[in-house]
Design a protein around this motif. Structure first.
Motif, PDB file in Angstrom:
ATOM      1  N   ASN A  96      -4.027 -13.295  -3.001  1.00 52.89           N
ATOM      2  CA  ASN A  96      -5.408 -13.100  -3.212  1.00 52.89           C
ATOM      3  C   ASN A  96      -5.174 -11.578  -3.838  1.00 52.89           C
ATOM      4  OD1 ASN A  96      -7.926 -14.279  -3.448  1.00 52.89           O
ATOM      5  ND2 ASN A  96      -8.785 -13.687  -1.746  1.00 52.89           N
ATOM      6  N   GLU A  97      -4.953 -10.742  -3.196  1.00 52.40           N
ATOM      7  CA  GLU A  97      -5.020  -9.150  -3.772  1.00 52.40           C
ATOM      8  C   GLU A  97      -4.278  -9.284  -4.933  1.00 52.40           C
ATOM      9  OE1 GLU A  97      -6.789  -6.524  -2.690  1.00 52.40           O
ATOM     10  OE2 GLU A  97      -7.721  -8.161  -1.384  1.00 52.40           O
ATOM     11  N   SER A  98      -3.238  -9.708  -5.142  1.00 57.06           N
ATOM     12  CA  SER A  98      -2.387  -9.765  -6.380  1.00 57.06           C
ATOM     13  C   SER A  98      -3.042 -10.251  -7.585  1.00 57.06           C
ATOM     14  CB  SER A  98      -1.145 -10.446  -6.146  1.00 57.06           C
ATOM     15  OG  SER A  98      -0.243 -10.357  -7.471  1.00 57.06           O
ATOM     16  N   LEU A  99      -3.855 -11.477  -7.107  1.00 56.45           N
ATOM     17  CA  LEU A  99      -4.531 -12.110  -8.349  1.00 56.45           C
ATOM     18  C   LEU A  99      -5.818 -11.237  -8.640  1.00 56.45           C
ATOM     19  CD1 LEU A  99      -4.621 -15.788  -6.833  1.00 56.45           C
ATOM     20  CD2 LEU A  99      -3.449 -15.013  -8.934  1.00 56.45           C
ATOM     21  N   ARG A 100      -6.374 -10.596  -7.790  1.00 51.62           N
ATOM     22  CA  ARG A 100      -7.119  -9.636  -7.995  1.00 51.62           C
ATOM     23  C   ARG A 100      -7.179  -8.513  -9.073  1.00 51.62           C
ATOM     24  NH1 ARG A 100     -11.382  -6.202  -4.310  1.00 51.62           N
ATOM     25  NH2 ARG A 100     -10.348  -7.028  -2.577  1.00 51.62           N
ATOM     26  N   ARG A 101      -5.830  -7.896  -8.615  1.00 61.25           N
ATOM     27  CA  ARG A 101      -5.218  -6.950  -9.953  1.00 61.25           C
ATOM     28  C   ARG A 101      -4.998  -7.851 -11.073  1.00 61.25           C
ATOM     29  NH1 ARG A 101      -5.144  -5.619  -4.814  1.00 61.25           N
ATOM     30  NH2 ARG A 101      -4.983  -3.759  -4.139  1.00 61.25           N
ATOM     31  N   ARG A 102      -4.553  -8.949 -10.786  1.00 59.21           N
ATOM     32  CA  ARG A 102      -4.338  -9.854 -12.038  1.00 59.21           C
ATOM     33  C   ARG A 102      -5.681 -10.105 -13.138  1.00 59.21           C
ATOM     34  NH1 ARG A 102      -3.781 -11.863 -16.203  1.00 59.21           N
ATOM     35  NH2 ARG A 102      -2.261 -13.542 -16.956  1.00 59.21           N
ATOM     36  N   ARG A 103      -6.463 -10.110 -12.463  1.00 60.89           N
ATOM     37  CA  ARG A 103      -7.785 -10.543 -13.095  1.00 60.89           C
ATOM     38  C   ARG A 103      -8.331  -9.164 -13.657  1.00 60.89           C
ATOM     39  NH1 ARG A 103     -12.239 -13.652 -13.877  1.00 60.89           N
ATOM     40  NH2 ARG A 103     -11.255 -15.411 -13.052  1.00 60.89           N
ATOM     41  N   ASN A 104      -8.391  -8.161 -12.810  1.00 59.89           N
ATOM     42  CA  ASN A 104      -8.855  -6.860 -13.199  1.00 59.89           C
ATOM     43  C   ASN A 104      -7.987  -6.118 -14.418  1.00 59.89           C
ATOM     44  OD1 ASN A 104     -11.155  -7.501 -11.626  1.00 59.89           O
ATOM     45  ND2 ASN A 104     -10.589  -5.925 -10.173  1.00 59.89           N
ATOM     46  N   TYR A 105      -6.828  -5.911 -14.261  1.00 55.76           N
ATOM     47  CA  TYR A 105      -5.800  -5.371 -15.105  1.00 55.76           C
ATOM     48  C   TYR A 105      -4.714  -6.112 -15.490  1.00 55.76           C
ATOM     49  CZ  TYR A 105      -8.604  -1.461 -13.164  1.00 55.76           C
ATOM     50  OH  TYR A 105      -9.576  -0.641 -12.824  1.00 55.76           O
ATOM     51  N   PRO A 106      -4.660  -6.920 -16.138  1.00 52.22           N
ATOM     52  CA  PRO A 106      -3.872  -8.226 -16.689  1.00 52.22           C
ATOM     53  C   PRO A 106      -2.583  -7.378 -17.247  1.00 52.22           C
ATOM     54  CG  PRO A 106      -5.612  -8.407 -18.009  1.00 52.22           C
ATOM     55  CD  PRO A 106      -5.964  -7.368 -16.925  1.00 52.22           C
ATOM     56  N   GLU A 107      -2.869  -6.061 -18.002  1.00 53.59           N
ATOM     57  CA  GLU A 107      -1.780  -5.571 -18.534  1.00 53.59           C
ATOM     58  C   GLU A 107      -0.765  -4.613 -17.547  1.00 53.59           C
ATOM     59  OE1 GLU A 107      -4.872  -4.909 -19.043  1.00 53.59           O
ATOM     60  OE2 GLU A 107      -5.594  -5.604 -20.980  1.00 53.59           O
ATOM     61  N   LEU A 108      -1.086  -4.415 -16.063  1.00 55.78           N
ATOM     62  CA  LEU A 108      -0.369  -3.869 -15.372  1.00 55.78           C
ATOM     63  C   LEU A 108       0.477  -4.794 -14.338  1.00 55.78           C
ATOM     64  CD1 LEU A 108      -2.837  -0.929 -14.734  1.00 55.78           C
ATOM     65  CD2 LEU A 108      -0.810  -0.936 -16.358  1.00 55.78           C
ATOM     66  N   ALA A 109       1.668  -4.239 -14.006  1.00 55.40           N
ATOM     67  CA  ALA A 109       2.369  -5.064 -12.995  1.00 55.40           C
ATOM     68  C   ALA A 109       2.106  -4.691 -11.602  1.00 55.40           C
ATOM     69  CB  ALA A 109       4.003  -4.478 -13.189  1.00 55.40           C
ATOM     70  N   THR A 110       2.201  -5.549 -10.748  1.00 57.18           N
ATOM     71  CA  THR A 110       1.881  -5.148  -9.096  1.00 57.18           C
ATOM     72  C   THR A 110       3.314  -5.038  -8.394  1.00 57.18           C
ATOM     73  OG1 THR A 110       1.974  -7.502  -8.878  1.00 57.18           O
ATOM     74  CG2 THR A 110      -0.443  -6.845  -9.503  1.00 57.18           C
ATOM     75  N   TYR A 111       2.873  -4.220  -7.409  1.00 55.94           N
ATOM     76  CA  TYR A 111       3.853  -3.885  -6.395  1.00 55.94           C
ATOM     77  C   TYR A 111       3.544  -4.229  -4.853  1.00 55.94           C
ATOM     78  CZ  TYR A 111       6.624  -1.137  -3.179  1.00 55.94           C
ATOM     79  OH  TYR A 111       7.505  -0.479  -2.395  1.00 55.94           O
ATOM     80  N   MET A 112       4.470  -4.625  -3.967  1.00 62.11           N
ATOM     81  CA  MET A 112       4.081  -4.838  -2.754  1.00 62.11           C
ATOM     82  C   MET A 112       5.193  -4.375  -1.950  1.00 62.11           C
ATOM     83  SD  MET A 112       3.034  -8.613  -0.823  1.00 62.11           S
ATOM     84  CE  MET A 112       4.628  -9.399  -1.157  1.00 62.11           C
ATOM     85  N   GLY A 113       5.049  -3.855  -0.712  1.00 58.40           N
ATOM     86  CA  GLY A 113       6.010  -3.192   0.261  1.00 58.40           C
ATOM     87  C   GLY A 113       6.441  -4.112   1.409  1.00 58.40           C
ATOM     88  N   GLY A 114       7.568  -4.208   1.843  1.00 60.25           N
ATOM     89  CA  GLY A 114       7.793  -5.154   3.125  1.00 60.25           C
ATOM     90  C   GLY A 114       8.542  -4.480   4.069  1.00 60.25           C
ATOM     91  N   HIS A 115       8.831  -5.051   5.314  1.00 66.78           N
ATOM     92  CA  HIS A 115       9.615  -4.373   6.278  1.00 66.78           C
ATOM     93  C   HIS A 115      10.404  -5.350   7.049  1.00 66.78           C
ATOM     94  CE1 HIS A 115       6.193  -5.416   8.648  1.00 66.78           C
ATOM     95  NE2 HIS A 115       6.565  -4.595   9.936  1.00 66.78           N
ATOM     96  N   VAL A 116      10.195  -6.555   7.000  1.00 67.36           N
ATOM     97  CA  VAL A 116      10.868  -7.587   8.002  1.00 67.36           C
ATOM     98  C   VAL A 116      11.709  -8.363   7.243  1.00 67.36           C
ATOM     99  CG1 VAL A 116      10.409  -9.513   9.358  1.00 67.36           C
ATOM    100  CG2 VAL A 116       8.757  -7.606   9.226  1.00 67.36           C
ATOM    101  N   ASN A 117      13.177  -8.257   7.393  1.00 70.49           N
ATOM    102  CA  ASN A 117      14.011  -9.025   6.668  1.00 70.49           C
ATOM    103  C   ASN A 117      13.797 -10.362   6.540  1.00 70.49           C
ATOM    104  OD1 ASN A 117      16.813 -10.477   7.386  1.00 70.49           O
ATOM    105  ND2 ASN A 117      16.490  -9.087   8.939  1.00 70.49           N
ATOM    106  N   LYS A 118      13.424 -10.927   7.781  1.00 72.18           N
ATOM    107  CA  LYS A 118      13.360 -12.441   7.961  1.00 72.18           C
ATOM    108  C   LYS A 118      12.153 -13.034   6.997  1.00 72.18           C
ATOM    109  CE  LYS A 118      15.718 -13.156  12.167  1.00 72.18           C
ATOM    110  NZ  LYS A 118      15.466 -13.715  13.703  1.00 72.18           N
ATOM    111  N   TYR A 119      11.137 -12.154   6.895  1.00 70.21           N
ATOM    112  CA  TYR A 119      10.099 -12.657   6.111  1.00 70.21           C
ATOM    113  C   TYR A 119      10.163 -12.234   4.580  1.00 70.21           C
ATOM    114  CZ  TYR A 119       7.337 -12.662  10.454  1.00 70.21           C
ATOM    115  OH  TYR A 119       7.025 -13.077  11.812  1.00 70.21           O
ATOM    116  N   THR A 120      11.070 -11.452   4.221  1.00 69.30           N
ATOM    117  CA  THR A 120      10.912 -11.047   2.670  1.00 69.30           C
ATOM    118  C   THR A 120      11.351 -12.195   1.809  1.00 69.30           C
ATOM    119  OG1 THR A 120      12.017  -9.355   1.166  1.00 69.30           O
ATOM    120  CG2 THR A 120      13.482 -10.294   2.733  1.00 69.30           C
TER     121      THR A 120
END
Length: 593
Positions: free
Chosen positions: A327-351
């Protein structure tokens, strides 16, 4: 509904798809007891042509999966119960639609047979009778652009012990092979495709490959032609020209040219920081608070200074977080479609589940200074941990890019206050590049530790990586093409092939003394590195690769005569690779004629 779908499906001729299972690390080496092993489901990419009568392709798109609706927009996101996340993008020029989704439900993946894509107007853009294929031995590991988005760099890897033949390769719908391409066992090939017209950040790219009759496809969104050397600074250090020029210069001397950005930097607005970026040679990664501002907080003239839009740091607390982050990624896609999105993780089993929600994925796992980590408090700590966590993230997120974290010296972040020693710092930094990551995220580069030996050793090593930075950005790990006489406990050796040559990174992992048990008792010690020699490293050169020479980068300088190498048949062989204890890492460049 079924009759309508059949009518729509009858006018389209094909679909292409690729599937991968989630990768995860050995749970005996990295204990994440709070999470089950991710053994079910996986991620699928579909590529479909527009229907012949499709005239509209306006974002956002919605999906029908076996007739069940998925609404892919902020804030109205709605997903079927068995879908962790889904993304849809379209290329109106090529008349292609890319669909990506992840599900941990085996029954859902096995039963997925009908796919329909509708645009914002409700018009059907594409529809197909589909199936989720089995994983294929030939895969697309990475895609990048170069020469101002005029060329597409495509990496294909054959993980099989037998050859496979690529009979067709389409990039953005255009045929890119003049003749069939045979990939030998374990071979990694890099292809450069000239694009009919320049692309731009935020646009869809697609690759379709027909391999021994299997119709495979992948997609993603173009990001900037950038390999950031980024730092997450201490809150009060504000290392920007407008807020603290001295701190900015200190980090620039280390090699940092990108920074995490808060709404206010010591009282200075983030807009001021962004507006001064071009004149001072840096980019920024705006924090998640920026998404809460008006959609036009950033103007188009600000976009060149923004490396990507930050979604979350360590947001992968549980599998249930996928919808929130989408949902947060879609918010940025709606507001700034020209810019890429980044997300950090920390659990290898979830990645594996989270990889793909954003355009760029991150990961952190720190192994020194008694830093906290996601694995069991009393489980054995491995100096290879940073590399392993970053590499498994690359395995799950490919063919999309990873920007990985390296620990840095900090005066008050962790139990040990004296900063990383030289071996700890250089091995941590090198792990990011060796894992095939396409951006360095330093945490935290504390300017109060700029005088410690680890900082100085890290700066020298970063000068060498800066010298091969573009090759690292457009290149990718050759995986099974490299073999080493060492086991993984002594060293890490990686070959990264680019269109102009191969970067070879060798890291000393022969270290001991550090223990989480002593950290828990508040008497923790540093890792102690020991000299080590790798007797032999063999790299199978891809067909058509003609070697010019092999040199080494030391403190950013290209030096000849420091490496023992020979060409044996179609293999490059390095021998007697000596690794030190302060600078644990050697960076070689095998230039292509």
């Amino acid at each position: 509904m079924l009759a309508l779908f059949v009518a729509l499906q009858s006018v389209q001729a094909w679909f292409a798809a690729s599937f991968r299972k989630d990768a995860y690390l050995d749970p005996k080496l990295y204990v994440e007891d709070f999470a089950p092993n991710p053994t079910t489901g996986g991620r699928v990419h579909f590529l479909l042509p527009f229907l012949d009568n499709a005239t509209s392709s306006t974002w956002p798109f919605n999906l029908l999966l076996n007739g069940e609706a998925a609404t892919l927009d902020y804030p109205t996101l709605r997903l079927p119960a068995d879908v962790d996340w889904a993304r849809v993008e379209a290329d109106a020029g090529a008349r292609l639609v890319w669909v990506a989704l992840h599900s941990r439900a085996e029954a859902f993946m096995a039963g997925l047979g009908q796919l329909e894509v509708r645009d914002a107007s409700g018009a059907t853009v594409a529809a197909a009778a589909v199936r989720v294929p089995s994983p294929h031995a030939v895969t697309l590991t990475y895609v990048a652009t170069q020469k101002a988005f005029r060329e597409l760099v495509v990496h294909l890897q054959n993980a099989d012990a037998i050859p496979h033949v690529v009979t067709q390769l389409h990039a953005d719908g255009q045929e890119a092979l003049g003749a069939p391409l045979t990939l030998a066992a374990g071979e990694h090939q890099v292809l450069v495709v000239s694009l009919p017209s320049p692309k731009r950040e935020g646009q869809l790219w697609t690759v379709r490959a027909i391999v021994d009759g299997a119709d495979l496809a992948w997609g993603g969104v173009h990001i900037k032609e950038l390999f950031p050397f980024e730092n997450w600074p201490k809150d009060d250090q504000c290392p920007f020209p407008a807020s603290n020029r001295t701190n900015f210069d200190t980090l620039a001397a280390l090699g940092i040219d990108c920074s995490f950005l808060r709404m206010k930097e010591c009282g200075v607005s983030s807009l001021v920081v962004v507006e001064q970026a071009a004149a001072n040679g840096y980019t920024v990664l705006p924090d998640e608070a920026h998404s809460l501002q008006e959609p036009n907080y950033f103007k188009p003239e600000h976009y060149p200074a923004i490396a990507a839009l930050f979604i979350s740091d360590e947001g992968d607390k549980s599998w249930s977080d996928t919808a929130r982050l989408l949902n947060e990624s879609l918010r940025r896609r709606r507001n700034y479609p020209e810019l890429a999105t980044y997300m950090g993780g920390h659990v290898n089993k979830y990645t594996g589940t989270f990889a793909g929600i954003t355009d760029i994925m991150g990961m952190d796992y720190y192994v020194a200074q008694c830093a906290p980590h996601v694995t069991g408090a009393l489980s054995p700590m491995r100096i290879q941990g940073t590399f392993d966590y970053l590499r498994v993230t690359r395995e799950n997120h490919k063919p999309l890019p990873v920007w990985g974290y390296s620990q840095s010296s900090c005066a008050d972040c962790w139990t040990l206050k004296d900063g990383l020693n030289e071996g700890e710092q250089t091995s941590a930094l090198a792990s990011v590049f060796a894992a095939g990551n396409k951006g360095l995220m330093l945490f935290m580069g504390d300017v109060r530790r700029a005088d410690v030996p680890g900082w100085r050793a890290g700066a020298a090593l970063l000068r060498s990586f800066r010298a091969v930075r573009e090759a690292l950005r457009v290149g990718d790990v050759m995986d099974s093409a490299l073999t080493s006489s060492d086991g993984v406990e002594q060293s890490v050796a990686v070959a990264i092939q680019s269109p102009t040559g191969i970067v070879i990174i060798v890291i000393n992992m022969n270290a001991d003394t550090y223990s989480d048990i002593t950290c828990a008792a508040h008497v923790g010690a540093h890792w102690i590195f020991h000299p080590h020699t790798v007797q032999r490293i063999t790299i199978s050169l891809p067909a058509g690769f003609r070697l010019k020479d092999v040199t080494e980068f030391v403190d950013g300088n290209d030096q000849a005569g420091t490496v023992h190498y020979s060409v044996v048949g179609s293999a490059l062989v390095l021998t007697e690779v000596e690794l030190g204890t302060a600078n644990t890492t050697r960076v070689f460049w095998a230039a292509r004629e």
